[in-house]
Design an enzyme around this catalytic site. Structure first.
Site, short mmCIF file in Angstrom:
data_model
loop_
_atom_site.label_atom_id
_atom_site.label_comp_id
_atom_site.label_asym_id
_atom_site.label_seq_id
_atom_site.Cartn_x
_atom_site.Cartn_y
_atom_site.Cartn_z
N SER A 1 -12.16 71.88 40.01
CA SER A 1 -12.21 72.07 41.45
C SER A 1 -10.95 71.50 42.09
CB SER A 1 -13.49 71.42 41.99
OG SER A 1 -13.86 72.05 43.17
N LYS B 1 -7.10 72.08 40.75
CA LYS B 1 -5.86 72.45 41.45
C LYS B 1 -4.77 71.47 41.03
CE LYS B 1 -8.57 73.05 45.78
NZ LYS B 1 -9.37 74.22 45.60
N GLN C 1 -12.03 80.28 50.94
CA GLN C 1 -11.06 79.29 51.40
C GLN C 1 -9.68 79.93 51.50
OE1 GLN C 1 -10.69 75.68 48.97
NE2 GLN C 1 -10.38 74.60 50.90
N GLU D 1 -8.80 70.81 55.72
CA GLU D 1 -9.84 70.12 54.96
C GLU D 1 -9.33 68.87 54.24
OE1 GLU D 1 -12.12 72.56 52.23
OE2 GLU D 1 -12.70 70.79 51.10
N TRP E 1 -16.43 81.20 47.74
CA TRP E 1 -15.55 80.28 48.46
C TRP E 1 -14.25 79.98 47.70
CZ3 TRP E 1 -14.32 78.60 52.96
CH2 TRP E 1 -13.65 77.39 53.14
N HIS F 1 -21.11 74.83 40.08
CA HIS F 1 -19.69 74.51 40.15
C HIS F 1 -19.37 73.36 39.19
CE1 HIS F 1 -15.79 74.22 41.92
NE2 HIS F 1 -16.02 73.16 42.65
#
Ligand code: MCU
Length: 412
Positions: free
Chosen positions: A226, A230, A272, A280, A324, A360
């Site tokens: 997640s 990244k 997103q 965020e 998302w 997730h």
């Protein structure tokens, strides 16, 4: 992951459009470019223009030098092309990756590697926990942001990196907090992901001078899920000492494309996008604020971030059930990445696997055979099928000719 799970079950964004960023970065022409090339850049690469005018609704051609002229045609030219992509990603999105600091020292005791870094009169110290298999090494090891969320077999070591300690990621107001900013100043242009990747580079520096860790420097992996996925992707992009990069469900801001995430949103999906992500959290540089509402003016998108990993091992894990995260966006972006690996004659070093119907960051067993193949090939000197491009969904609305209009050269 409690904060993440909240964000994932009911993704953070409100239904209304986010307000424009309150901190507006200076125009691209005046953002810092003094960091110099990334450590592998040869001195002979062409200068990158300070002022760039760019517009392209499709994924930018990764083989086209920004100054114009002919597309690259040889593998040798890829070194400068990769450096150029790195410089542009730093300028537009990630902020400056500082060059190697003046001093890195390390000590290893009871499985803890303590790393001391000094630069320009300031010092920090941070520690990572290392577990290696029993027996005689050296052993391969995976640097895991916050600990692994993929199964790591017991013949591979784990280096647990507390990336939040290096750069905080509590919210959009965490800017400039963490050890990286103690060293380089809270106003440094690096976003949290760049600060973490800098930390990974220092971990590898420390491993190089600490043979007692028993880590094989030629078989280092990096992973995270997640937001940390990244980050792991950025670390793999920026350090050629990383042999295998495994971003897991990194989604928008990671293995997804800004342009394609916008496209998904235009199709009515709750995904997103760039304007949301800078509200965020602080994963990106403040430089990015100037571009989030005009991503087509950026000469880079995230197929070029994964391109920086090429031709080294890359296994991109995604989840079709997470709208998302940009399910179509990661698929399309990684189609482009796969073509870049193909151009470099290294298609088999890159895999994309996208499977849904699980939570997730919960690794599904159906991806085990693929993960095992990557670990075998890049960390254990074994073999397996790694030339993978798999999804459990059909994206009829992904128009490859529209999004990837460039041809794929065979670099000689
Ligand atoms: C996939 O990474 C993020 C995502 O970008 C955020 O919007 C969401 O709130 O949290 C995800 C995450 O890190 O979950 C653990």
């Amino acid at each position: 992951y409690s904060q993440c799970l909240r964000g994932t079950a009911l993704p953070a964004p409100t239904t209304s459009a986010p307000a424009p960023p309150t901190t507006v970065a200076p125009p691209a022409t005046s953002v810092p470019t003094s960091s110099g090339p990334t450590p592998t850049a040869p001195a002979s690469c062409a200068a990158i223009p300070t002022s760039i005018s760019f517009s392209n609704a499709a994924l930018p051609d990764p083989f086209q030098p920004i100054a114009g002229g002919a597309r690259i045609s040889t593998k040798a030219q890829w070194t400068c092309q990769r450096n150029e992509i790195s410089q542009l990603l730093q300028r537009y999105e990630l902020g400056t990756m500082p060059p190697k600091p003046q001093s890195v020292t390390a000590s290893f005791s009871s499985g803890t590697l303590t790393i001391n870094v000094s630069d320009q009169g300031k010092s920090i110290s941070f520690a990572v926990k290392i577990t290696t298999p029993s027996g005689s090494g050296p052993f391969p090891a995976i640097i895991a942001y916050g600990g692994p969320s993929i199964p790591i077999p017991n013949n591979i070591g784990v280096i647990t990196f507390n990336n939040d300690d290096m750069a905080a990621q509590q919210s959009g107001s965490s800017r400039g907090q963490g050890k990286f900013y103690q060293l380089y100043g809270s106003g440094h242009s690096a976003g949290a992901m760049t600060a973490w990747a800098w930390g990974v580079r220092r971990i590898i520096d420390a491993l190089e001078i600490t043979p007692a860790t028993n880590v094989d420097l030629t078989r280092i992996g990096v992973t995270g899920c997640s937001r940390n996925g990244k980050g792991a992707l950025v670390a793999g992009a920026f350090d050629e000492r990383v042999a295998l990069t495994i971003p897991q469900e990194s989604g928008s801001g990671g293995s997804a494309s800004w342009r394609l995430s916008n496209f998904q949103q235009s199709q009515g999906q709750n995904v997103q996008t760039a304007p949301e992500i800078v509200q965020e959290n602080v994963w990106f540089s403040p430089n990015f604020n100037s571009w989030v509402n005009q991503v087509n003016s950026m000469p880079v998108d995230h197929h070029q971030l994964t391109a920086m990993v090429a031709p080294r091992g890359l296994f991109v894990i995604e989840n079709t059930s997470m709208e998302w995260l940009g399910a179509l966006s990661t698929y399309g972006c990684q189609r482009a990445s796969k073509l870049i690996y193909q151009a470099l004659g290294a298609s088999a070093n890159m895999g994309y696997s996208q499977v849904g119907n699980h939570n997730h960051c919960a690794f599904p067993s159906s991806q085990q055979i693929e993960l095992t193949a990557f670990l075998n090939k890049f960390l254990l000197s074994g073999s397996g099928t790694t030339d993978i491009f798999r999804t459990d969904t059909t994206y009829n609305n992904f128009d490859q000719t529209r999004w990837i209009p460039w041809s794929v050269p065979t670099l000689s």
